[in-house]
Design a protein around this motif. Structure first.
Motif, PDB file in Angstrom:
ATOM      1  N   LYS A  45     -31.121  93.672  -9.213  1.00 22.21           N
ATOM      2  CA  LYS A  45     -30.436  93.142 -10.140  1.00 22.21           C
ATOM      3  C   LYS A  45     -29.657  92.074  -9.848  1.00 22.21           C
ATOM      4  O   LYS A  45     -29.412  91.014 -10.327  1.00 22.21           O
ATOM      5  CB  LYS A  45     -29.706  94.262 -10.816  1.00 22.21           C
ATOM      6  CG  LYS A  45     -30.000  95.282 -11.563  1.00 22.21           C
ATOM      7  CD  LYS A  45     -29.075  96.346 -12.148  1.00 22.21           C
ATOM      8  CE  LYS A  45     -29.701  97.278 -12.876  1.00 22.21           C
ATOM      9  NZ  LYS A  45     -28.740  98.189 -13.362  1.00 22.21           N
ATOM     10  N   ARG A  48     -32.034  89.101  -9.306  1.00 30.37           N
ATOM     11  CA  ARG A  48     -32.278  88.603 -10.550  1.00 30.37           C
ATOM     12  C   ARG A  48     -31.282  87.755 -11.032  1.00 30.37           C
ATOM     13  O   ARG A  48     -31.534  86.847 -11.605  1.00 30.37           O
ATOM     14  CB  ARG A  48     -32.904  89.652 -11.300  1.00 30.37           C
ATOM     15  CG  ARG A  48     -33.242  89.182 -12.911  1.00 30.37           C
ATOM     16  CD  ARG A  48     -33.248  89.943 -13.896  1.00 30.37           C
ATOM     17  NE  ARG A  48     -31.904  90.365 -14.379  1.00 30.37           N
ATOM     18  CZ  ARG A  48     -31.222  91.483 -14.636  1.00 30.37           C
ATOM     19  NH1 ARG A  48     -32.220  92.500 -14.465  1.00 30.37           N
ATOM     20  NH2 ARG A  48     -30.276  91.401 -14.978  1.00 30.37           N
ATOM     21  N   GLU A  49     -30.079  88.283 -10.758  1.00 30.01           N
ATOM     22  CA  GLU A  49     -28.936  87.238 -11.422  1.00 30.01           C
ATOM     23  C   GLU A  49     -28.750  86.052 -10.698  1.00 30.01           C
ATOM     24  O   GLU A  49     -28.424  85.096 -11.443  1.00 30.01           O
ATOM     25  CB  GLU A  49     -27.596  88.215 -11.445  1.00 30.01           C
ATOM     26  CG  GLU A  49     -27.654  89.422 -12.289  1.00 30.01           C
ATOM     27  CD  GLU A  49     -26.317  90.315 -11.988  1.00 30.01           C
ATOM     28  OE1 GLU A  49     -25.673  90.083 -11.066  1.00 30.01           O
ATOM     29  OE2 GLU A  49     -25.941  91.383 -12.816  1.00 30.01           O
ATOM     30  N   GLU A  52     -31.663  83.765 -11.920  1.00 29.64           N
ATOM     31  CA  GLU A  52     -31.477  83.084 -13.400  1.00 29.64           C
ATOM     32  C   GLU A  52     -30.343  82.032 -13.052  1.00 29.64           C
ATOM     33  O   GLU A  52     -30.720  81.400 -13.811  1.00 29.64           O
ATOM     34  CB  GLU A  52     -30.858  84.356 -14.166  1.00 29.64           C
ATOM     35  CG  GLU A  52     -31.855  85.340 -14.623  1.00 29.64           C
ATOM     36  CD  GLU A  52     -31.318  86.616 -15.361  1.00 29.64           C
ATOM     37  OE1 GLU A  52     -30.175  86.968 -15.484  1.00 29.64           O
ATOM     38  OE2 GLU A  52     -32.255  87.254 -15.974  1.00 29.64           O
ATOM     39  N   SER A  53     -29.305  82.324 -12.120  1.00 28.03           N
ATOM     40  CA  SER A  53     -28.093  81.368 -12.077  1.00 28.03           C
ATOM     41  C   SER A  53     -28.646  80.073 -11.559  1.00 28.03           C
ATOM     42  O   SER A  53     -28.411  78.871 -11.891  1.00 28.03           O
ATOM     43  CB  SER A  53     -27.152  81.907 -11.241  1.00 28.03           C
ATOM     44  OG  SER A  53     -26.126  80.968 -10.974  1.00 28.03           O
ATOM     45  N   ALA A  55     -32.028  79.060 -11.615  1.00 25.21           N
ATOM     46  CA  ALA A  55     -32.697  78.550 -12.620  1.00 25.21           C
ATOM     47  C   ALA A  55     -32.030  77.760 -13.775  1.00 25.21           C
ATOM     48  O   ALA A  55     -32.317  76.628 -14.063  1.00 25.21           O
ATOM     49  CB  ALA A  55     -33.685  79.583 -13.550  1.00 25.21           C
ATOM     50  N   GLN A  56     -30.970  78.161 -14.098  1.00 31.35           N
ATOM     51  CA  GLN A  56     -30.063  77.603 -15.200  1.00 31.35           C
ATOM     52  C   GLN A  56     -29.683  76.236 -14.610  1.00 31.35           C
ATOM     53  O   GLN A  56     -29.509  75.144 -15.080  1.00 31.35           O
ATOM     54  CB  GLN A  56     -28.796  78.457 -15.397  1.00 31.35           C
ATOM     55  CG  GLN A  56     -27.977  77.939 -16.631  1.00 31.35           C
ATOM     56  CD  GLN A  56     -27.155  78.775 -17.175  1.00 31.35           C
ATOM     57  OE1 GLN A  56     -26.597  79.727 -16.493  1.00 31.35           O
ATOM     58  NE2 GLN A  56     -26.354  78.505 -18.133  1.00 31.35           N
ATOM     59  N   GLN A  59     -32.141  73.771 -14.411  1.00 29.37           N
ATOM     60  CA  GLN A  59     -32.385  73.337 -15.670  1.00 29.37           C
ATOM     61  C   GLN A  59     -31.421  72.174 -15.950  1.00 29.37           C
ATOM     62  O   GLN A  59     -31.778  71.268 -16.697  1.00 29.37           O
ATOM     63  CB  GLN A  59     -32.406  74.476 -16.964  1.00 29.37           C
ATOM     64  CG  GLN A  59     -33.824  75.125 -16.620  1.00 29.37           C
ATOM     65  CD  GLN A  59     -33.499  76.352 -17.616  1.00 29.37           C
ATOM     66  OE1 GLN A  59     -32.540  76.963 -18.207  1.00 29.37           O
ATOM     67  NE2 GLN A  59     -34.798  76.797 -18.173  1.00 29.37           N
TER      68      GLN A  59
END
Length: 80
Positions: A45, A48-49, A52-53, A55-56, A59
Motif C-alpha cells: 500500500k 502504491r501510494e 501514485e504520488s 505519477a501525479q 503528469q
C-alpha cells in the motif's frame, strides 16, 4: 469396565490430544502467515501510494512542459 474398553478410551483420548496439538500448531502457522501477509500488504500500500504520488507529479511536469512548448510555438508563429 473392562481393560480393553479403557485401552480403547485411552487410544481415542490420545488421538484427540494429538489432533488438538496438530491443530494448535496449524493455528500458530496461520497466525504467522497472517502477520507476514499483513505487513506485506501494508508495504505494498505504501509503495502504491508513493507510485501514485510520483505519477501525479510526472503528469504535472508533463503538463507544464506542454504549456512551455505551446508558448514557444506561439511565439515562433508570431515571429513569422
Amino acid at each position: 469396565m473392562s481393560f480393553e474398553v479403557l485401552e480403547q478410551l485411552e487410544a481415542k483420548i490420545q488421538a484427540a490430544v494429538d489432533t488438538i496439538v496438530l491443530l494448535q500448531m496449524e493455528v500458530e502457522e496461520l497466525k504467522a502467515d497472517k502477520e507476514r501477509l499483513t505487513k506485506e500488504t501494508n508495504e505494498l500500500k505504501k509503495s502504491r501510494e508513493k507510485l501514485e504520488s510520483k505519477a501525479q507529479q510526472i503528469q504535472q511536469e508533463h503538463a507544464a512542459w506542454q504549456d512551455r512548448i505551446r508558448n514557444l510555438l506561439d511565439k515562433m508563429n508570431n515571429v513569422e
